[in-house]
Write an enzyme that holds these catalytic residues in place. Structure first.
Site, PDB file in Angstrom:
ATOM      1  N   LYS A  79      32.545  25.472  44.265  1.00 57.57           N
ATOM      2  CA  LYS A  79      33.657  24.517  43.800  1.00 57.57           C
ATOM      3  C   LYS A  79      33.318  23.391  43.281  1.00 57.57           C
ATOM      4  CE  LYS A  79      37.170  25.222  44.103  1.00 57.57           C
ATOM      5  NZ  LYS A  79      38.193  26.266  43.182  1.00 57.57           N
ATOM      6  N   ASP A 106      41.200  39.166  34.894  1.00 53.23           N
ATOM      7  CA  ASP A 106      40.203  38.447  35.597  1.00 53.23           C
ATOM      8  C   ASP A 106      39.747  37.183  35.023  1.00 53.23           C
ATOM      9  OD1 ASP A 106      37.615  37.814  36.907  1.00 53.23           O
ATOM     10  OD2 ASP A 106      37.164  39.685  37.504  1.00 53.23           O
ATOM     11  N   ASN A 126      44.644  38.364  38.841  1.00 50.99           N
ATOM     12  CA  ASN A 126      44.186  40.180  38.984  1.00 50.99           C
ATOM     13  C   ASN A 126      44.642  40.531  40.317  1.00 50.99           C
ATOM     14  OD1 ASN A 126      42.341  38.890  40.560  1.00 50.99           O
ATOM     15  ND2 ASN A 126      40.662  39.636  39.507  1.00 50.99           N
ATOM     16  N   LEU A 127      45.333  39.985  41.305  1.00 47.70           N
ATOM     17  CA  LEU A 127      45.699  40.252  42.322  1.00 47.70           C
ATOM     18  C   LEU A 127      44.593  40.416  43.494  1.00 47.70           C
ATOM     19  CD1 LEU A 127      48.873  42.545  41.821  1.00 47.70           C
ATOM     20  CD2 LEU A 127      48.920  39.968  41.993  1.00 47.70           C
ATOM     21  N   ALA A 153      42.578  29.945  40.274  1.00 41.68           N
ATOM     22  CA  ALA A 153      42.234  31.073  40.699  1.00 41.68           C
ATOM     23  C   ALA A 153      40.703  30.873  41.192  1.00 41.68           C
ATOM     24  CB  ALA A 153      42.074  32.279  39.292  1.00 41.68           C
ATOM     25  N   TYR A 166      30.355  28.226  49.160  1.00 42.87           N
ATOM     26  CA  TYR A 166      31.742  28.096  48.665  1.00 42.87           C
ATOM     27  C   TYR A 166      31.691  26.426  48.000  1.00 42.87           C
ATOM     28  CZ  TYR A 166      36.704  26.988  48.810  1.00 42.87           C
ATOM     29  OH  TYR A 166      37.819  26.622  48.376  1.00 42.87           O
ATOM     30  N   ILE A 203      48.937  28.507  46.744  1.00 39.08           N
ATOM     31  CA  ILE A 203      49.419  27.325  46.187  1.00 39.08           C
ATOM     32  C   ILE A 203      49.965  27.454  44.696  1.00 39.08           C
ATOM     33  CG2 ILE A 203      48.503  25.064  45.527  1.00 39.08           C
ATOM     34  CD1 ILE A 203      46.342  25.199  47.602  1.00 39.08           C
ATOM     35  N   ARG A 214      41.898  17.461  61.335  1.00 37.96           N
ATOM     36  CA  ARG A 214      42.039  17.944  59.747  1.00 37.96           C
ATOM     37  C   ARG A 214      43.141  17.155  59.367  1.00 37.96           C
ATOM     38  NH1 ARG A 214      38.052  19.327  61.059  1.00 37.96           N
ATOM     39  NH2 ARG A 214      37.106  21.622  61.295  1.00 37.96           N
TER      40      ARG A 214
END
Length: 292
Positions: free
Chosen positions: A145, A53, A34-35, A74, A141, A14, A204
């Site tokens: 969030k 990071d 930071n990939l 991120a 998770y 995104i 969904r």
């Protein structure tokens, strides 16, 4: 002078689409990534890239730069790994958000837009889910969030940082690397049966990434602050219908997953009214485009 944006997670699915949209609209873009979960190839050549990071990012990293908006995308995604590594998820998704809020406060950014998740609604509340639906945090998770969103709204109230939180539903489109779509597309390409959880009649709310990043831009450019919004298509699609759109074929049935909702459907009236945003890409159009 053009507007300037800071996009964390800009090498991801995104975030890279958001960077593309911002550049197309004349913004200057700085990407922090930071990939860990992104791809260097996703970062637009016209964007500045800082390899960092977010959990260790400090305002001094940006020197004299100023930003009109900070888009914080991120973080660690996916439910399953969070059950195995909960502390890592809390560190990245909560404390990484707090770090970036402090960057926003120090640099006095014009708007902080946070990538929240519809997983905070759990799996048992009646659909469609509105922003007033009681939250049900079924896994680390979701907890990480939602605590990130709580921090965002807290920084808005206590420190005066202009903030908006966007609770994304089932985002799909080019460059997607996680979730059902890469699995199904890979199985389709290899001629393998589709692996379907349960009877496939679970639903969904699939929303195309092009629509989602427009919501981010609307949030940044609006005067609205201190609020959360659902970002979805406002439509239900069954997994069976999704497989039809992907061409159909043989399937293998997997056991139900207790943490996954039977129905997933966004009430998007608030964002339609407050941010004048609506999705434009139907799931039929979006999947046809993805297959092309």
């Amino acid at each position: 002078m053009s507007s300037r944006a800071l996009v964390t997670g800009g090498a991801g699915f995104i975030g890279s689409h958001l960077a593309d949209l911002l550049l197309a609209n004349g913004w200057a873009v700085t990407v922090v990534d930071n990939l860990c979960g992104g791809d260097r190839a996703n970062i637009p050549p016209a964007a500045e890239w800082i390899n960092a990071d977010v959990t260790m990012t400090l305002p001094g990293l940006f020197g004299s730069r100023t930003f009109d908006a900070l888009f914080h995308l991120a973080g660690l995604g996916a439910i399953g790994p969070s059950l195995q590594r909960p502390a890592e998820y809390m560190q990245t998704n909560l404390m990484g958000t707090v770090r970036m809020l402090e960057v926003a406060r120090a640099l006095q950014v014009g708007k902080f837009v946070y990538a929240a998740s519809s997983c905070c609604y759990g799996h048992s509340a009646p659909v469609p889910w509105s922003e007033r639906t009681p939250l049900e945090l079924d896994h680390p998770y979701a907890l990480s969030k939602q605590m990130g969103e709580d921090a965002v709204l807290h920084w808005g109230r206590v420190f005066g940082v202009p903030v908006v939180s966007l609770r994304m539903f089932d985002v799909y489109g080019p460059r997607i690397r996680a979730g059902a779509f890469p699995v199904f597309l890979g199985q389709r390409a290899r001629g393998e049966p589709f692996t379907v959880v349960g009877d496939g009649e679970q639903t969904r709310d699939f929303v195309h990434v092009s629509d989602v990043v427009r919501a981010y831009l609307r949030a940044a450019e609006s005067e609205v602050t201190g609020e959360s919004f659902n970002v979805g298509s406002g439509q239900e699609t069954t997994i069976n219908r999704l497989l039809e759109l992907l061409g159909g074929g043989a399937r293998v049935t997997l056991p139900d997953r207790p943490w996954e909702p039977r129905r997933h459907w966004a009430d998007i009236r608030k964002i339609e009214q407050r941010l004048a945003w609506q999705p434009t890409m139907s799931v039929e159009q979006g999947i046809a485009d993805l297959l092309r």
